[in-house]
Design an enzyme around this catalytic site. Structure first.
Site, PDB file in Angstrom:
ATOM      1  N   PRO A 127       0.795  -1.231   0.000  1.00 22.76           N
ATOM      2  CA  PRO A 127       0.000   0.000   0.000  1.00 22.76           C
ATOM      3  C   PRO A 127       0.824   1.275   0.000  1.00 22.76           C
ATOM      4  CG  PRO A 127       0.187  -0.809   2.218  1.00 22.76           C
ATOM      5  CD  PRO A 127       0.943  -1.791   1.349  1.00 22.76           C
ATOM      6  N   GLU A 128       2.143   1.167  -0.112  1.00 25.04           N
ATOM      7  CA  GLU A 128       2.993   2.332   0.092  1.00 25.04           C
ATOM      8  C   GLU A 128       2.612   3.503  -0.818  1.00 25.04           C
ATOM      9  OE1 GLU A 128       5.497  -1.179   1.483  1.00 25.04           O
ATOM     10  OE2 GLU A 128       4.063  -0.758  -0.121  1.00 25.04           O
ATOM     11  N   VAL A 129       2.417   3.238  -2.103  1.00 25.66           N
ATOM     12  CA  VAL A 129       2.112   4.330  -3.042  1.00 25.66           C
ATOM     13  C   VAL A 129       0.816   5.030  -2.652  1.00 25.66           C
ATOM     14  CG1 VAL A 129       1.512   4.874  -5.430  1.00 25.66           C
ATOM     15  CG2 VAL A 129       3.419   3.325  -4.950  1.00 25.66           C
TER      16      VAL A 129
END
Length: 245
Positions: A127-129
């Protein structure tokens, strides 16, 4: 209490992430204890290592409810990435047994291992982006090697969750098994490896990893993380998470 458990029995080292009340989410203490456990495994007579998580999850990623760390961000990020370096640097093969959530850093911990078994209903995501963050743990290098560049971009850019069965279809994990069979299957694989001559197993790991240079990826990831962690997008996503009831 230690946030990572370590034990060796019958030639198998077991490392268990142990913050079950926080779904084994990453905090500074967990990183420190994880590195200590990896060092203990390196010094031990174990022939194989099994990495898993206590409670309902393998690792739910970074603990966004923890206070924002103070001090040198580069040193903190380098220490986090030392987990990947140590996993890959161990002479023993490392098997990840993934159940429940393996989100963000949790999925990246698994990618650092040599073999990955997942429960069919395990939940993976990068989920970083979507949070305005950068991937770490050499995921930028290892994920495309496992699933291909196009699929890796899809997983990172969309950030959608997928289960263990899908991870196996993608080639991101070796196999997906029913959750109730996961630990037994991981130990079965570990016992089979432990029966092999340890020098041969260590050399097989080394020769297969030799063409995979993760250091440039780790450095670039740190550079990106230093840029993103102070952004307005990250501040907003972190505040939204912390305000959840």
């Amino acid at each position: 209490m230690p946030t990572v458990d370590f034990a060796v029995e019958d030639g198998i080292a077991q490392i268990r992430l142990n913050r079950p009340e926080r779904l084994n989410a990453v905090a500074a203490a967990l990183v420190d204890d994880f590195l200590t456990a990896l060092d203990a495994a390196a010094r031990s007579d174990a022939r194989v290592v099994v990495l898993s998580g206590n409670g309902r999850a393998f690792c739910a990623g970074h603990d966004l409810k923890e206070p924002t760390p103070e001090g040198d961000s580069r040193a903190r990020l380098d220490r986090l990435q030392d987990v990947t370096r140590r996993l890959r640097g161990l002479r023993q093969p490392v098997i990840a047994a993934v159940h429940g959530y393996a989100i963000g850093a949790g999925a990246e911990f698994a990618l650092g291992c040599d073999l990955i078994l997942a429960a069919e209903d395990a939940v993976f995501a990068f989920p970083e982006v979507s949070l305005g963050l950068s991937v770490t743990g050499a995921a930028s290098r290892l994920l495309p090697l496992l699933v291909g560049p196009l699929k890796a971009k899809e997983l990172l850019l969309l950030g959608e969750r997928f289960d263990g069965r899908k991870a196996a279809e993608l080639g991101m994990v070796n196999a997906a098994v029913p959750a109730e069979q996961l630990q037994a299957e991981a130990l079965s694989w570990a016992k089979r490896i432990a029966e092999h001559p340890p020098t041969a197993a260590a050399m097989a790991k080394r020769v297969l990893d030799a063409p995979i240079d993760v250091e440039p990826a780790l450095e670039l990831e740190v550079s990106h993380a230093l840029i993103t962690e102070t952004s307005a997008a990250v501040a907003a996503s972190t505040e939204a998470f912390r305000s959840r009831t």
